[in-house]
Motif scaffolding. Structure first.
Motif, mmCIF file in Angstrom:
data_model
loop_
_atom_site.group_PDB
_atom_site.id
_atom_site.type_symbol
_atom_site.label_atom_id
_atom_site.label_comp_id
_atom_site.label_asym_id
_atom_site.label_seq_id
_atom_site.Cartn_x
_atom_site.Cartn_y
_atom_site.Cartn_z
ATOM 1 N N PRO A 1 5.126 11.481 -0.009
ATOM 2 C CA PRO A 1 6.071 10.271 0.473
ATOM 3 C C PRO A 1 6.478 9.749 -0.941
ATOM 4 C CG PRO A 1 4.135 10.313 1.818
ATOM 5 C CD PRO A 1 3.739 11.679 0.946
ATOM 6 N N SER A 2 7.469 9.017 -0.757
ATOM 7 C CA SER A 2 8.068 8.564 -2.155
ATOM 8 C C SER A 2 7.147 7.225 -2.535
ATOM 9 C CB SER A 2 9.310 7.992 -2.029
ATOM 10 O OG SER A 2 9.431 7.292 -0.915
ATOM 11 N N GLU A 3 6.456 6.546 -1.505
ATOM 12 C CA GLU A 3 5.547 5.709 -1.900
ATOM 13 C C GLU A 3 4.526 5.944 -2.560
ATOM 14 O OE1 GLU A 3 7.057 6.155 1.001
ATOM 15 O OE2 GLU A 3 8.239 4.516 1.528
ATOM 16 N N LYS A 4 4.031 7.150 -2.819
ATOM 17 C CA LYS A 4 2.949 7.424 -3.558
ATOM 18 C C LYS A 4 3.376 7.978 -5.093
ATOM 19 C CE LYS A 4 -0.187 9.034 0.141
ATOM 20 N NZ LYS A 4 -0.950 10.110 0.565
ATOM 21 N N TYR B 1 5.921 3.155 -6.768
ATOM 22 C CA TYR B 1 7.052 2.785 -5.757
ATOM 23 C C TYR B 1 6.272 2.659 -4.482
ATOM 24 C CZ TYR B 1 11.317 2.995 -3.067
ATOM 25 O OH TYR B 1 12.376 2.620 -2.215
ATOM 26 N N ALA B 2 6.962 1.523 -3.927
ATOM 27 C CA ALA B 2 6.154 0.620 -2.565
ATOM 28 C C ALA B 2 7.240 0.679 -1.832
ATOM 29 C CB ALA B 2 5.564 -0.601 -2.915
ATOM 30 N N GLY B 3 8.361 1.267 -1.498
ATOM 31 C CA GLY B 3 9.408 1.419 -0.547
ATOM 32 C C GLY B 3 10.390 0.085 -0.675
ATOM 33 N N SER C 1 13.140 -0.579 -2.285
ATOM 34 C CA SER C 1 13.349 -0.704 -3.675
ATOM 35 C C SER C 1 12.567 -1.723 -4.325
ATOM 36 C CB SER C 1 14.846 -1.184 -3.566
ATOM 37 O OG SER C 1 15.871 -0.405 -3.593
ATOM 38 N N SER C 2 11.065 -1.456 -4.079
ATOM 39 C CA SER C 2 10.140 -2.309 -4.504
ATOM 40 C C SER C 2 9.021 -1.494 -5.566
ATOM 41 C CB SER C 2 9.417 -3.119 -3.698
ATOM 42 O OG SER C 2 8.446 -3.853 -3.937
ATOM 43 N N PHE C 3 8.570 -1.800 -6.554
ATOM 44 C CA PHE C 3 7.545 -1.356 -7.295
ATOM 45 C C PHE C 3 6.377 -2.282 -7.613
ATOM 46 C CE2 PHE C 3 11.416 0.770 -8.670
ATOM 47 C CZ PHE C 3 11.012 2.215 -8.893
ATOM 48 N N GLU C 4 5.136 -1.758 -7.294
ATOM 49 C CA GLU C 4 3.992 -2.355 -7.751
ATOM 50 C C GLU C 4 3.523 -1.979 -9.151
ATOM 51 O OE1 GLU C 4 0.947 -1.452 -5.050
ATOM 52 O OE2 GLU C 4 1.972 -2.588 -3.189
ATOM 53 N N VAL C 5 3.143 -2.993 -9.839
ATOM 54 C CA VAL C 5 3.181 -2.626 -11.596
ATOM 55 C C VAL C 5 1.695 -3.126 -12.020
ATOM 56 C CG1 VAL C 5 4.119 -3.096 -13.834
ATOM 57 C CG2 VAL C 5 5.765 -3.384 -11.748
ATOM 58 N N SER C 6 1.077 -2.375 -12.550
ATOM 59 C CA SER C 6 -0.082 -2.270 -13.045
ATOM 60 C C SER C 6 -0.012 -2.635 -14.696
ATOM 61 C CB SER C 6 -1.291 -1.250 -13.117
ATOM 62 O OG SER C 6 -1.399 -1.420 -11.452
ATOM 63 N N ILE C 7 -0.680 -3.195 -15.325
ATOM 64 C CA ILE C 7 -0.349 -3.646 -16.855
ATOM 65 C C ILE C 7 -1.659 -3.301 -17.744
ATOM 66 C CG2 ILE C 7 0.465 -5.156 -18.550
ATOM 67 C CD1 ILE C 7 2.012 -6.536 -16.257
ATOM 68 N N GLU D 1 5.818 2.165 6.364
ATOM 69 C CA GLU D 1 6.835 1.187 5.856
ATOM 70 C C GLU D 1 7.602 0.801 7.167
ATOM 71 O OE1 GLU D 1 7.658 -0.028 3.232
ATOM 72 O OE2 GLU D 1 5.987 0.999 2.420
ATOM 73 N N LYS D 2 7.859 1.620 8.178
ATOM 74 C CA LYS D 2 8.230 1.212 9.524
ATOM 75 C C LYS D 2 7.537 0.171 10.039
ATOM 76 C CE LYS D 2 9.909 3.348 13.751
ATOM 77 N NZ LYS D 2 9.982 4.509 14.585
ATOM 78 N N GLU D 3 6.071 0.187 10.049
ATOM 79 C CA GLU D 3 5.577 -0.752 10.836
ATOM 80 C C GLU D 3 5.615 -2.051 10.073
ATOM 81 O OE1 GLU D 3 1.636 1.475 12.793
ATOM 82 O OE2 GLU D 3 1.752 1.337 10.768
#
Length: 342
Positions: A21-24, A103-105, A107-113, A203-205
């Motif tokens: 899955p693209s979310e991973k 990538y979180a679905g 068009s959103s990204f979760e970012v760790s710094i 993502e659907k839920e």
């Protein structure tokens, strides 16, 4: 390193970009060169990624706050552009910092710094996207701990440390660490946070919960009195502060810090919460954690706040909200409480 034949390497690449899955899927970037204004997304990621990237995306930091960033395409590259500078400034990014984008679905990204020590930047968990002066402290803790007026928590911690050192010396200990290791409540304090035991949601839920909330608003004649807010980790797992969009708060909430009452339809209990204004937004703080835990709210659940009684400071009348809850997963699983040192 274990040997992998070329055919299997090819198959691994295919499976990763087409079956996982693209979310991973993730990529990292090191802050080098002119990173303050634009950031190039790795070419391989753009070439192989099968998810949907629109002309703009959102970057969600570890604090739960979201930054909207435009994506532009040049002849050779795809870049984070307009809005990226705000993310850099608000998170205090510096040369050599290491960022991981997941990538979180949608068009959103979760970012760790991470900084140059290889450790995660502590402040990234408290960064805010509030529109503040460049000279204003940008940490959420500055407002949560009331540092803008009166004695700050840092002052209190310093005084507390001084008291502990004096006490340890009086008891024959020369090191404050020895005093801390005695294990009593006089050492480091712990702060509750909560861990979800809910199954992984799709993502659907998530989209379905948002759609149900939007649909509910459309069927109400006084929909201007309503606002939907998607629950973030800082709303329901730690921190426990809910930011109300400024435009809506200015129109529907009292202009000064005040109390409000939350009610859930078909539930007899009501909850009193404290609402306060920062320089740029209104937040629900005191009492919000009790409401969250009593109603088993989790990340990505959607709450529609319906103003049913407008507040009036002249007659000391608190605003009353009906909170309509649209859950991502209908089955309620209690959160697990944990603690971290503060």
């Amino acid at each position: 390193m274990a040997n992998v034949c070329e055919s299997c390497k090819t198959l691994e690449r295919y499976e990763y970009w087409n079956e996982i899955p693209s979310e991973k899927q993730k990529f990292f970037k090191v802050m080098l060169g002119n990173f303050e204004h634009q950031l190039r997304i790795p070419r391989k990621f753009i070439k192989c990624f099968k998810g949907d990237l629109s002309s703009s995306c959102t970057l969600r930091g570890q604090s739960g706050h979201v930054w909207r960033v435009e994506i532009v395409e040049t002849e050779e590259d795809v870049l984070f552009s307009d809005g990226w500078g705000n993310f850099v400034r608000d998170n205090g990014l510096m040369m050599g910092y290491f960022l991981v984008f997941c990538y979180a679905g949608d068009s959103s990204f979760e970012v760790s710094i991470f900084d140059t020590t290889g450790c995660e930047v502590e402040g990234s968990h408290f960064a805010t996207n509030m529109n503040l002066s460049s000279r204003t402290c940008r940490s959420l803790l500055h407002y949560e701990n009331g540092q803008s007026k009166g004695k700050s928590k840092v002052d209190e911690m310093t005084e507390s440390k001084d008291r502990k050192e004096r006490a340890s010396t009086q008891e024959g200990f020369t090191s404050p660490m020895l005093y801390k290791k005695r294990g009593s409540s006089q050492g480091a304090q712990s702060k509750k946070f909560y861990i979800s035991q809910r199954r992984k949601v799709t993502e659907k839920e998530k989209q379905c919960a948002s759609n149900r909330a939007i649909k509910y608003k459309k069927h109400k004649s006084l929909r201007d009195n309503m606002i939907e807010i998607i629950m973030l980790p800082t709303h329901v797992y730690h921190g426990f502060h809910l930011t109300v969009p400024k435009e809506w708060a200015v129109e529907h909430m009292l202009p000064e810090s005040h109390e409000g009452i939350l009610r859930v339809p078909r539930v007899e209990k009501s909850w009193k919460v404290g609402c306060r204004w920062t320089p740029s937004q209104c937040q629900i703080i005191r009492g919000w954690s009790t409401f969250v835990l009593d109603n088993n709210l989790e990340e990505r659940d959607v709450c529609v706040f319906e103003l049913v009684q407008k507040g009036d400071s002249c007659i000391k009348r608190n605003p009353i909200f009906h909170v309509h809850i649209f859950r991502v997963v209908r089955e309620v699983v209690p959160l697990t409480v944990s603690r971290r040192l503060v």
